[in-house]
Scaffold this active site. Structure first.
Site, PDB file in Angstrom:
ATOM      1  N   HIS A 263      -2.570  40.841 -55.525  1.00  0.00           N
ATOM      2  CA  HIS A 263      -1.495  40.947 -54.535  1.00  0.00           C
ATOM      3  C   HIS A 263      -1.940  41.702 -53.297  1.00  0.00           C
ATOM      4  O   HIS A 263      -1.115  42.114 -52.493  1.00  0.00           O
ATOM      5  CB  HIS A 263      -0.271  41.636 -55.149  1.00  0.00           C
ATOM      6  CG  HIS A 263       0.158  41.033 -56.453  1.00  0.00           C
ATOM      7  ND1 HIS A 263      -0.258  41.528 -57.664  1.00  0.00           N
ATOM      8  CD2 HIS A 263       0.928  39.962 -56.725  1.00  0.00           C
ATOM      9  CE1 HIS A 263       0.239  40.789 -58.645  1.00  0.00           C
ATOM     10  NE2 HIS A 263       0.961  39.833 -58.112  1.00  0.00           N
TER      11      HIS A 263
HETATM   12  S1  FES Z   1      -2.127  44.236 -56.221  1.00  0.00           S
HETATM   13 FE1  FES Z   1      -0.927  43.476 -57.853  1.00  0.00          FE
HETATM   14  S2  FES Z   1      -2.160  43.857 -59.596  1.00  0.00           S
HETATM   15 FE2  FES Z   1      -3.331  44.649 -57.952  1.00  0.00          FE
END
Ligand code: FES
Length: 186
Positions: A151
């Site tokens: 993410h």
């Molecule tokens: S940014 Fe979501 S698991 Fe690392």
């Protein structure tokens, strides 16, 4: 005490894809806990068995880890990132100690026992992905530490989260430097 040799990979930041290190680092586990170390990512044949996964402490010979090199070991099923930080990396980490943009404020000194060695759990504090940054050619993120591809979280070279959604710095774990070039982790 049991001694084992297990392959570890590492790199020197800035050397990109020009160098890939395959180290054989001597490890010795504490007698009461046995041996527990493996490459991450590691070859399937080196996967520890269930008994090994249950072990909670490992001694790692860090004398073979060059300045600037990163290696990963596996302990209790989790990747542990070990970084032999360069002077420039240490300076950069300290420089950001008071940066008001830190998401989970912490000084560099609070995250290391010896400034040249960073040892953290290599698991993103958002949803548990393994951040990139340990292998040659990995994306490191803007702050030169690790980048989580799941993410987009980014960490600096002190393992502090600099861009979310991860809410916390990479977690620390107990470790102890010994006189013989070993560090006991866990
Ligand atoms: S940014 Fe979501 S698991 Fe690392």
């Amino acid at each position: 005490m049991t001694t084992a040799e297990t392959a570890l990979t590492g790199k020197k930041p800035g050397e990109g894809n020009t160098r890939r290190d395959f180290l054989y680092i001597s490890t010795a586990a504490v007698a009461t806990t046995g041996t527990a170390i493996a490459v991450w990512p590691f070859i399937d044949s080196l996967n520890p068995n269930a008994e090994t996964l249950a072990q909670s402490k490992i001694d790692v010979d860090i004398s073979q880890i060059d300045v600037g090199q990163r290696v990963t070991i596996k302990l209790q099923g989790r990747p542990i990132f070990i970084v032999h930080r360069t002077a420039a990396q240490i300076a950069a980490a300290k420089k950001d100690d008071t940066n008001p943009d830190l998401i989970d404020p912490a000084t560099d000194a609070s995250r290391v026992q010896k400034e040249e060695w960073l040892i953290v759990i290599g698991v993103c504090t958002h949803l548990g992905c393994i951040p990139l940054g340990q292998n040659d050619g990995d994306r490191l993120g803007k702050w030169g530490g690790w980048y989580c591809p799941c993410h987009g979280s980014a960490y600096d070279i002190a393992g502090r989260v600099r861009r979310g959604p991860a809410p916390k710095n990479l977690y620390l774990l107990p470790y102890e430097f010994k006189d013989n070039g070993m560090v006991s982790i866990g």
